[in-house]
Design a protein around this motif. Sequence first.
Motif, PDB file in Angstrom:
ATOM      1  N   ALA A   1       0.851  -1.191   0.000  1.00  0.00           N
ATOM      2  CA  ALA A   1       0.000   0.000   0.000  1.00  0.00           C
ATOM      3  C   ALA A   1       0.886   1.239   0.000  1.00  0.00           C
ATOM      4  N   LEU A   2       0.425   2.297  -0.670  1.00  0.00           N
ATOM      5  CA  LEU A   2       1.159   3.565  -0.666  1.00  0.00           C
ATOM      6  C   LEU A   2       0.536   4.573   0.295  1.00  0.00           C
ATOM      7  N   ALA A   3      -0.671   4.263   0.787  1.00  0.00           N
ATOM      8  CA  ALA A   3      -1.328   5.205   1.684  1.00  0.00           C
ATOM      9  C   ALA A   3      -2.039   4.430   2.785  1.00  0.00           C
ATOM     10  N   GLY A   4      -2.404   5.157   3.826  1.00  0.00           N
ATOM     11  CA  GLY A   4      -3.118   4.514   4.931  1.00  0.00           C
ATOM     12  C   GLY A   4      -2.341   4.594   6.231  1.00  0.00           C
ATOM     13  N   THR A   5      -3.022   4.297   7.322  1.00  0.00           N
ATOM     14  CA  THR A   5      -2.393   4.247   8.638  1.00  0.00           C
ATOM     15  C   THR A   5      -2.598   2.838   9.172  1.00  0.00           C
ATOM     16  N   TYR A   6      -1.534   2.212   9.652  1.00  0.00           N
ATOM     17  CA  TYR A   6      -1.600   0.789   9.989  1.00  0.00           C
ATOM     18  C   TYR A   6      -1.056   0.540  11.390  1.00  0.00           C
ATOM     19  N   THR A   7      -1.560  -0.540  11.977  1.00  0.00           N
ATOM     20  CA  THR A   7      -1.062  -0.956  13.284  1.00  0.00           C
ATOM     21  C   THR A   7      -0.156  -2.159  13.091  1.00  0.00           C
ATOM     22  N   LEU A   8       1.055  -2.030  13.569  1.00  0.00           N
ATOM     23  CA  LEU A   8       2.040  -3.108  13.435  1.00  0.00           C
ATOM     24  C   LEU A   8       1.740  -4.216  14.454  1.00  0.00           C
ATOM     25  N   PRO A   9       2.289  -5.432  14.259  1.00  0.00           N
ATOM     26  CA  PRO A   9       2.022  -6.526  15.201  1.00  0.00           C
ATOM     27  C   PRO A   9       2.373  -6.156  16.642  1.00  0.00           C
ATOM     28  N   ASP A  10       3.361  -5.284  16.838  1.00  0.00           N
ATOM     29  CA  ASP A  10       3.728  -4.912  18.219  1.00  0.00           C
ATOM     30  C   ASP A  10       2.907  -3.726  18.732  1.00  0.00           C
ATOM     31  N   GLY A  11       1.906  -3.314  17.960  1.00  0.00           N
ATOM     32  CA  GLY A  11       1.009  -2.268  18.431  1.00  0.00           C
ATOM     33  C   GLY A  11       1.390  -0.863  18.004  1.00  0.00           C
ATOM     34  N   ARG A  12       2.572  -0.686  17.439  1.00  0.00           N
ATOM     35  CA  ARG A  12       2.963   0.664  17.017  1.00  0.00           C
ATOM     36  C   ARG A  12       2.194   1.070  15.748  1.00  0.00           C
ATOM     37  N   THR A  13       2.078   2.363  15.573  1.00  0.00           N
ATOM     38  CA  THR A  13       1.387   2.888  14.382  1.00  0.00           C
ATOM     39  C   THR A  13       2.431   3.250  13.326  1.00  0.00           C
ATOM     40  N   ALA A  14       2.080   2.975  12.067  1.00  0.00           N
ATOM     41  CA  ALA A  14       3.018   3.304  10.992  1.00  0.00           C
ATOM     42  C   ALA A  14       2.245   3.674   9.735  1.00  0.00           C
ATOM     43  N   VAL A  15       2.895   4.460   8.883  1.00  0.00           N
ATOM     44  CA  VAL A  15       2.287   4.840   7.600  1.00  0.00           C
ATOM     45  C   VAL A  15       3.336   4.651   6.504  1.00  0.00           C
ATOM     46  N   PRO A  16       2.902   4.344   5.274  1.00  0.00           N
ATOM     47  CA  PRO A  16       3.876   4.298   4.172  1.00  0.00           C
ATOM     48  C   PRO A  16       4.543   5.658   4.018  1.00  0.00           C
ATOM     49  N   SER A  17       5.814   5.649   3.661  1.00  0.00           N
ATOM     50  CA  SER A  17       6.516   6.938   3.560  1.00  0.00           C
ATOM     51  C   SER A  17       5.867   7.812   2.500  1.00  0.00           C
ATOM     52  N   PHE A  18       5.238   7.183   1.499  1.00  0.00           N
ATOM     53  CA  PHE A  18       4.580   7.994   0.471  1.00  0.00           C
ATOM     54  C   PHE A  18       3.445   8.828   1.059  1.00  0.00           C
TER      55      PHE A  18
ATOM     56  N   ALA B   1       3.122  12.692   0.441  1.00  0.00           N
ATOM     57  CA  ALA B   1       1.948  13.319  -0.177  1.00  0.00           C
ATOM     58  C   ALA B   1       1.365  14.392   0.747  1.00  0.00           C
ATOM     59  N   GLU B   2       1.282  14.078   2.036  1.00  0.00           N
ATOM     60  CA  GLU B   2       0.754  15.067   2.985  1.00  0.00           C
ATOM     61  C   GLU B   2       1.616  16.323   2.986  1.00  0.00           C
ATOM     62  N   ARG B   3       2.925  16.105   2.963  1.00  0.00           N
ATOM     63  CA  ARG B   3       3.843  17.253   2.995  1.00  0.00           C
ATOM     64  C   ARG B   3       3.630  18.176   1.803  1.00  0.00           C
ATOM     65  N   TYR B   4       3.650  17.611   0.599  1.00  0.00           N
ATOM     66  CA  TYR B   4       3.711  18.477  -0.576  1.00  0.00           C
ATOM     67  C   TYR B   4       2.339  18.866  -1.128  1.00  0.00           C
ATOM     68  N   LEU B   5       1.296  18.228  -0.638  1.00  0.00           N
ATOM     69  CA  LEU B   5      -0.040  18.698  -1.011  1.00  0.00           C
ATOM     70  C   LEU B   5      -0.449  19.918  -0.185  1.00  0.00           C
ATOM     71  N   ASP B   6       0.353  20.195   0.828  1.00  0.00           N
ATOM     72  CA  ASP B   6       0.056  21.347   1.680  1.00  0.00           C
ATOM     73  C   ASP B   6       0.083  22.631   0.829  1.00  0.00           C
ATOM     74  N   PRO B   7      -0.852  23.546   1.105  1.00  0.00           N
ATOM     75  CA  PRO B   7      -0.864  24.796   0.325  1.00  0.00           C
ATOM     76  C   PRO B   7       0.446  25.580   0.396  1.00  0.00           C
ATOM     77  N   ALA B   8       1.288  25.299   1.375  1.00  0.00           N
ATOM     78  CA  ALA B   8       2.582  26.000   1.454  1.00  0.00           C
ATOM     79  C   ALA B   8       3.412  25.767   0.205  1.00  0.00           C
ATOM     80  N   TYR B   9       3.117  24.684  -0.538  1.00  0.00           N
ATOM     81  CA  TYR B   9       3.881  24.376  -1.749  1.00  0.00           C
ATOM     82  C   TYR B   9       3.085  24.689  -3.014  1.00  0.00           C
ATOM     83  N   ALA B  10       1.992  25.396  -2.883  1.00  0.00           N
ATOM     84  CA  ALA B  10       1.177  25.725  -4.055  1.00  0.00           C
ATOM     85  C   ALA B  10       1.947  26.666  -4.978  1.00  0.00           C
ATOM     86  N   PRO B  11       1.677  26.609  -6.281  1.00  0.00           N
ATOM     87  CA  PRO B  11       2.393  27.480  -7.221  1.00  0.00           C
ATOM     88  C   PRO B  11       2.321  28.955  -6.863  1.00  0.00           C
TER      89      PRO B  11
END
Length: 947
Positions: free
Chosen positions: A306-323, A327-337
């Motif tokens: 998966a390239l997106a989503g929030t997941y719970t690892l077997p040890d209970g920690r939360t993780a997300v794909p780096s993508f 995407a969250e970083r650069y979709l921010d309006p701070a990077y708008a043209p």
Amino acid sequence: MSLLNPPDRIDFSAPSADEVKTTTCYMCACRCGIKVHLKDSKVRWIEGNRDHPVNKGVLCAKGSAGIMQHNSPARLRKPLLRTGERGSGAFREIEWDEALKIATGWLADIRKTDPRKLAFFTGRDQSQALTGWWASAFGTPNYAAHGGFCSVNMAAAGLYSIGGSFWEFGEPDWDHARYFLMFGVAEDHASNPIKIGLGKLKGRGAKFVSVNPVRTGYSAIADEWIGVRPGTDGMLVLALVHELLRADKVDAEYLVRYTNSPWLVICAPGKADDGLFARDEKGRPLCWDKRTNAAGDALSAEVAPALAGTYTLPDGRTAVPSFQLLAERYLDPAYAPEKAAAITGVPAETIKRLAAELAEVALSETITLDIPWTDWAGRRHEKMIGRPVAMHAMRGISAHANGFHTCRAIHLLQTLLGTIDVPGGFRFKPPFPKPAPPAVKPAGKPGTIAPGQAMKGPPLGFPAGPEDLLVEADGRAARLDKAYSWEAPIAAHGLMHLVIRNAWAGDPYPIDTLFMYMANMSWNSAMNVGETLAMLTDKDASGAYKIPHIIYSDAYSSEMVSYADLVLPDTTYLERWDCISLLDRPISDADGPADAIRQPIVKPDRDVRPFQDVVLDLGARLSLPGMVNEDGSAKYPGGYSDYLVRHERAPGIGPLAGWRNTDGSGQGAGAPNPGQLDRYIENGCFWHHELTPDQRYFKHANQSYLAFAKSVGFIGSTDPIILQLYVEPLQKFRLAARGHGAIQPPDALRPRVEKFFDPLPIWYPPFEHESAEAYPVSALTQRPMAMYHSWGSQNAWLRQIHGANRLYVGRRLAERDGIADDDWVWIESRLGRVKAQVRLMDGVNPDTVWTWNAIGKRSGAWNLKPDAPESERGFLLNHLIGDVLEDGSPNADPVTGQAAWYDLRVRLAKADGPPRSEPRLPTLPRPPGNDAPPDVLRNGARFKGRA
Ligand code: SF4
């Protein structure tokens, strides 16, 4: 006279030479193959070698003017020992034996007490495989070449992101690209190969877009010129990324197959593992497998990540794909043209159109090569599918305090479009790609340096986290230039621009000898020339120089010569053996690895020696390991050519890769071959191995290529090389700044490390731009195609192209400041002022002025006449550029330590007085043994009996 019956005395078929020898050009860094025509053992003319893989016969103005480099009146003639004050230029000639005894005496004392007291720094040399090895054998970590003030940002950003980089490590696919985006290229460095490539592109009708504040050279023939504000390219690129993400125009399949986009990043704010990749018990990164809806091995070919989503690892920690983070970083309006437009000066509509064009060509105009290939997992692909968008960047991006992240941003853009090592995109040149970052670590940790001992590894490498830094227990730097300290953790090329200041200040410790080669550190390679000269000549209370000894080697009487105590004169490039090695900076192209040699074309007519021979001689005199036999005799009595053939860095791996084994059968690896140099000469002084067609693309994941690369020692395993959009080592430094781990930055540097070690590319204003109100104009140097640094600007033929330099000013800016064409102006920065003559032009960013690099000379230097135009009307911006910022911190990129030459900010004021440039320093005397330069320097006339 009839044209059909020319007079008898014109012989159109007269041979121009009685001998032709091949070698490799060294009039710039491209290293084209040349044929040197000799008449009566003298160089008559130089032509390009049509068989050579780099230039295919093309020769530029610099290359043909190599004759005048060889005939230069500035050539040093004999070793020199200082007799007057440092900087006075007072020397006496000495014999080589005395010179080498003096050098050996100084160096031997250092080695048996504290090897760190030798600082060995080389300039634009290309023998770094030799000099780095020599420094290790000597036992000093204080070694680097000039990359720290040239393009380490570009190299390090690439090597940490994609396992390769622009220029020497990669190239555009000139044969298939349909859209070419070029950023800030130095036209003297990237010369014939780019000209040939641009010719191909334009011949095919591909679009060429040049992003550069100045429209000269390549930008002048671009289909579209984007006159960006200096230092803001990163923001422009991230706005393009914003647009691509917003329009969902990225190559998701490429990202899943070849990048770390699906790797899961742990979300644990405040914890020691926050922002690191989640890994299994074997240390393999995890992804979220959509087929099993569970965490899976991200390196397995069997998962559906998966390239997106929030997941719970077997040890209970939360993780997300780096993508997802990306995407969250650069979709921010701070990077708008619209935001980027205000920063870059590039209209938002232009940014949006560029993004749309890139997406259209990459994703809708795919090209297909009918070449089956097999990927790392054994999956056969019937065709090679390419995305024909290529990019290239160089020094204009690198030499800013934000250059590392800007280069990372460009690699991010390339990768999102799926254009890394695909047909039509950017292509790796072997021995690249390598794992990102490469596995080599810098040697020289405190406690590992001992008198009389070699270091246990090379001085330069690639830290993967704080544990690889060279710092004392209290966080202080272990190296003189503070490379690999918290001030510049990823200083992969060292920080040559800080060596003189730190040596003078004894910070972090005093040294004894500064040994430099081919680095004009008292003039055009110095930041803040005036203060540098003061530091080179400063004395302590006892009257001793604060930098006790300076040894300098150069072929020419550059400004630096006068500041040395001992001068070891080098040969010209036509008088020695050289090696352009796969261990160093080879001449490979994307279709295969290549290396080259230079052979002595003519014998020196002066008492000079090749620097490489001298280094090996000194090594033998000092009994350095690897340079002497068991009985203490020199291991390479034949000098550098002997070393080139017999030295092995690892079993079967030597400086030259071609014709190894005694029968010449070894390609890439094999036993030393005594006849190897003859085989190179027979082949035009180069070796090139053609990859098979199925190995030429997707090298990072290509089973056949990876197997080949491993077999010749380029990489250690056939595992795929994963492109790193999210750079975990940077996060490790950031976690240290947050108080995690055993090795942490000093408190004063924690905020800086936290801010700049972002695992995703960021943009921030260059530090010098903070003085925007007082100094509102950016000032740049551009590199002319016709000259390569200061070497070229003393060359009798090239001086006729650029004999003096002007300050180029846009018409709008000039009008605002009341400046007219030909006016003389003061260029003022926070450090001082320089006087120069103006030339108005249109093709320049309205907030920018610029000039050509290294034309200005100090009066008397380079054996030019004291009133030569280079010193009367030439000028250097270097006088205005600080090596440190106003707060005393380095004027450098905080990640790599790259010197921020192009962040200079100035203001202009009309100047009165005599029409000549300032500052004016005292005229340097000619070195003993050098005759006064002739009024006219000719070459051809002597072959016609008219010398
Ligand atoms: S491009 Fe550089 S290496 Fe090639 S001929 Fe010109 S100066 Fe020589």
